[in-house]
Scaffold this motif. Structure first.
Motif, PDB file in Angstrom:
ATOM      1  N   GLY A 163       5.806   4.341  29.071  1.00 47.05           N
ATOM      2  CA  GLY A 163       6.016   5.772  29.142  1.00 47.05           C
ATOM      3  C   GLY A 163       5.210   6.601  28.174  1.00 47.05           C
ATOM      4  O   GLY A 163       5.285   7.834  28.214  1.00 47.05           O
ATOM      5  N   VAL A 164       4.417   5.981  27.313  1.00 44.13           N
ATOM      6  CA  VAL A 164       3.639   6.723  26.315  1.00 44.13           C
ATOM      7  C   VAL A 164       2.144   6.558  26.605  1.00 44.13           C
ATOM      8  O   VAL A 164       1.672   5.451  26.877  1.00 44.13           O
ATOM      9  N   ASP A 165       1.404   7.658  26.536  1.00 45.99           N
ATOM     10  CA  ASP A 165      -0.038   7.650  26.785  1.00 45.99           C
ATOM     11  C   ASP A 165      -0.733   6.785  25.734  1.00 45.99           C
ATOM     12  O   ASP A 165      -0.667   7.064  24.529  1.00 45.99           O
ATOM     13  N   VAL A 166      -1.436   5.728  26.191  1.00 51.49           N
ATOM     14  CA  VAL A 166      -2.084   4.810  25.252  1.00 51.49           C
ATOM     15  C   VAL A 166      -3.267   5.446  24.542  1.00 51.49           C
ATOM     16  O   VAL A 166      -3.751   4.923  23.536  1.00 51.49           O
ATOM     17  N   SER A 167      -3.756   6.579  25.051  1.00 51.04           N
ATOM     18  CA  SER A 167      -4.886   7.262  24.424  1.00 51.04           C
ATOM     19  C   SER A 167      -4.452   8.233  23.327  1.00 51.04           C
ATOM     20  O   SER A 167      -5.287   8.920  22.748  1.00 51.04           O
ATOM     21  N   THR A 168      -3.159   8.294  23.043  1.00 51.62           N
ATOM     22  CA  THR A 168      -2.674   9.120  21.942  1.00 51.62           C
ATOM     23  C   THR A 168      -3.332   8.664  20.651  1.00 51.62           C
ATOM     24  O   THR A 168      -3.264   7.474  20.307  1.00 51.62           O
ATOM     25  N   PRO A 169      -3.995   9.570  19.913  1.00 55.62           N
ATOM     26  CA  PRO A 169      -4.684   9.159  18.676  1.00 55.62           C
ATOM     27  C   PRO A 169      -3.736   8.462  17.711  1.00 55.62           C
ATOM     28  O   PRO A 169      -2.558   8.811  17.593  1.00 55.62           O
ATOM     29  N   LYS A 170      -4.266   7.476  17.027  1.00 52.85           N
ATOM     30  CA  LYS A 170      -3.443   6.678  16.116  1.00 52.85           C
ATOM     31  C   LYS A 170      -3.070   7.454  14.855  1.00 52.85           C
ATOM     32  O   LYS A 170      -3.734   8.410  14.468  1.00 52.85           O
ATOM     33  N   THR A 171      -1.993   7.002  14.233  1.00 54.02           N
ATOM     34  CA  THR A 171      -1.583   7.507  12.926  1.00 54.02           C
ATOM     35  C   THR A 171      -1.272   6.313  12.035  1.00 54.02           C
ATOM     36  O   THR A 171      -0.918   5.237  12.525  1.00 54.02           O
ATOM     37  N   ASP A 172      -1.441   6.506  10.746  1.00 54.71           N
ATOM     38  CA  ASP A 172      -1.150   5.428   9.800  1.00 54.71           C
ATOM     39  C   ASP A 172       0.340   5.335   9.488  1.00 54.71           C
ATOM     40  O   ASP A 172       0.772   4.405   8.808  1.00 54.71           O
ATOM     41  N   LEU A 196       0.512  18.503  10.635  1.00 49.80           N
ATOM     42  CA  LEU A 196      -0.863  18.116  10.316  1.00 49.80           C
ATOM     43  C   LEU A 196      -1.480  17.312  11.460  1.00 49.80           C
ATOM     44  O   LEU A 196      -2.645  17.529  11.834  1.00 49.80           O
ATOM     45  N   TYR A 197      -0.707  16.370  12.016  1.00 50.18           N
ATOM     46  CA  TYR A 197      -1.216  15.526  13.091  1.00 50.18           C
ATOM     47  C   TYR A 197      -1.512  16.348  14.335  1.00 50.18           C
ATOM     48  O   TYR A 197      -2.608  16.230  14.928  1.00 50.18           O
ATOM     49  N   GLU A 198      -0.579  17.163  14.757  1.00 44.21           N
ATOM     50  CA  GLU A 198      -0.738  17.895  16.019  1.00 44.21           C
ATOM     51  C   GLU A 198      -1.757  19.019  15.908  1.00 44.21           C
ATOM     52  O   GLU A 198      -2.334  19.427  16.922  1.00 44.21           O
ATOM     53  N   ASP A 199      -2.005  19.513  14.705  1.00 40.70           N
ATOM     54  CA  ASP A 199      -3.106  20.464  14.513  1.00 40.70           C
ATOM     55  C   ASP A 199      -4.447  19.755  14.672  1.00 40.70           C
ATOM     56  O   ASP A 199      -5.407  20.321  15.218  1.00 40.70           O
ATOM     57  N   ALA A 200      -4.514  18.515  14.202  1.00 38.70           N
ATOM     58  CA  ALA A 200      -5.764  17.750  14.290  1.00 38.70           C
ATOM     59  C   ALA A 200      -5.993  17.177  15.682  1.00 38.70           C
ATOM     60  O   ALA A 200      -7.143  16.925  16.071  1.00 38.70           O
ATOM     61  N   HIS A 201      -4.909  16.999  16.451  1.00 36.31           N
ATOM     62  CA  HIS A 201      -5.022  16.404  17.784  1.00 36.31           C
ATOM     63  C   HIS A 201      -4.231  17.242  18.780  1.00 36.31           C
ATOM     64  O   HIS A 201      -3.134  16.854  19.211  1.00 36.31           O
ATOM     65  N   PRO A 202      -4.777  18.378  19.165  1.00 37.60           N
ATOM     66  CA  PRO A 202      -4.057  19.272  20.101  1.00 37.60           C
ATOM     67  C   PRO A 202      -3.728  18.557  21.413  1.00 37.60           C
ATOM     68  O   PRO A 202      -4.532  17.791  21.950  1.00 37.60           O
ATOM     69  N   GLY A 203      -2.532  18.806  21.891  1.00 35.70           N
ATOM     70  CA  GLY A 203      -2.112  18.228  23.158  1.00 35.70           C
ATOM     71  C   GLY A 203      -1.444  16.875  23.039  1.00 35.70           C
ATOM     72  O   GLY A 203      -0.966  16.327  24.040  1.00 35.70           O
ATOM     73  N   TYR A 204      -1.418  16.321  21.836  1.00 37.67           N
ATOM     74  CA  TYR A 204      -0.792  15.020  21.627  1.00 37.67           C
ATOM     75  C   TYR A 204       0.436  15.149  20.731  1.00 37.67           C
ATOM     76  O   TYR A 204       0.527  16.062  19.915  1.00 37.67           O
ATOM     77  N   SER A 205       1.363  14.229  20.896  1.00 40.57           N
ATOM     78  CA  SER A 205       2.635  14.264  20.177  1.00 40.57           C
ATOM     79  C   SER A 205       2.634  13.273  19.019  1.00 40.57           C
ATOM     80  O   SER A 205       2.263  12.104  19.190  1.00 40.57           O
TER      81      SER A 205
END
Length: 378
Positions: A163-172, A196-205
């Protein structure tokens, strides 16, 4: 000194006592022959019985560990076969090296083949996902700790893992990083990183990124004879058990421009949209993106091949561990037999002697009864 008087009743009581002892001894030796055991009750030999109980406990535990190990081997062999169909290919698909060769062989001078190659790439990407949805028994092999639900699904051009988009940018980060000492969510800290994460990667959770990390590193530890111990805080020492969870995210990778199937599908769509006669790209942006994807696919292929090798190494480790477990079980069985088991020849000899003593007691009893009858008649 007065003479000792031996009465008939006293003689009979002594005889009956001795006869009972002989009967019990004969029954005990017959039981020994039937069971081939040195003792059949704890009270007969408490020391040996305690040792035997420990040995049998270890023997049964080793049997369970062998069953666990065999089950994981079967699962890993199924996973290896599924990955082999991806890595090495089959009659319909050339395998990862063949795909790389096909892509790299499409030069500008041979650009007219791009459109056909694009269709092959899309088909191969879908085939890879299909292989990663393979089952072992009733469970999905590559679904991590959740074997009941299908791991990969296409949602348009997106590939979802549970159920989660595999292309979602990674986080540490992982969710545990935002828990306080009581195990409660530190909302302020979480919201700060989320912004910080969602500002850097718009459209991703940010939550999806955390979820992918957790699913990629899920564990289902199984006892296969590695010790199965906990630390002082009650947490399992990971090296003392085997993680049987197999996550498809570890084999196809995840994050932005990392997943092999997603990269191949996107390049396939770009190739499919080229001019079928000349192979010209639909736009300069498509050409630039195709060149970029080619390098990324090369890295993704090498990554998946490395994961396939690791899977093979894990399977070999499990087979070696199985041999050790079987050796341990055999040795424990020998120790149990030494502790509990009675030599059959010795047991039969003891029973024969007990039978002889019993028969002798019967003959003596006949003499006693006969003499008593004469005394009565006189």
């Amino acid at each position: 000194m007065g003479a000792v008087r031996i009465t008939t009743n006293g003689l009979y009581r002594n005889y009956r006592t001795n006869l009972t002892k002989n009967i019990n001894r004969l029954n005990d030796t017959m039981t020994d022959v039937q069971t081939e055991r040195k003792f059949n009750a704890y009270a007969e030999d408490p020391v040996a019985a305690s040792k035997a109980w420990r040995l049998r406990r270890d023997y049964w535990r080793t049997g369970d560990q062998i069953d666990n190990n065999n089950q994981i081997i079967s699962k890993y062999e199924s996973a290896y076969s599924a990955m082999a169909a991806v890595v090495d290919g089959d009659t319909e698909h050339p395998g990862l090296d063949g795909i790389l060769a096909s892509i790299e062989g499409v030069s500008d001078s041979a650009g007219s083949s791009r459109s056909a190659l694009g269709r092959d790439l899309i088909s191969t990407a879908e085939s890879i996902v299909s292989m990663m949805n393979s089952r072992y028994g009733d469970d999905f092999i590559f679904a991590g700790a959740d074997g009941e639900n299908i791991p990969f699904e296409w949602d348009g051009d997106k590939l979802l893992y549970r159920g989660v988009d595999v292309s979602t940018p990674k986080t540490d980060y992982v969710t545990a990083d935002f828990l306080d000492s009581d195990g409660n969510l530190d909302q302020a800290k979480f919201d700060e990183q989320k912004e910080l994460y969602e500002d850097a990667h718009p459209g991703y959770s940010f939550k999806d990124a955390l979820k992918l990390n957790e699913m990629a590193n899920e564990t289902t530890y199984v006892d296969i004879g590695l010790g199965m111990k906990e630390d002082a805080d009650g947490n399992l020492i990971t090296g003392s058990a085997f993680n049987s969870a197999v996550s498809g995210l570890q084999f196809l990778n995840y994050g932005e421009d990392n997943n092999l199937a997603v990269l191949m599908r996107e390049l396939g769509q770009i190739f499919e949209n080229t001019d079928p006669e000349t192979g010209s790209y639909a736009s300069d942006a498509d050409k630039e993106r195709a060149d970029e994807l080619l390098n990324k696919i090369h890295d993704a292929v090498r990554y998946s091949q490395g994961q396939h090798v690791k899977l093979s190494a894990d399977a070999k480790f499990l087979k070696t561990n199985l041999q050790q477990l079987e050796t341990n079980k055999s040795q424990l069985n020998e120790q149990i037999m030494d502790t509990e088991g009675m030599d059959p020849a010795e047991a039969i000899t003891e029973m024969s002697w007990a039978q002889y003593c019993y028969n002798a007691a019967l003959r003596i009893g006949t003499n006693i009864l006969s003499q008593s009858l004469i005394d009565y008649m006189s």
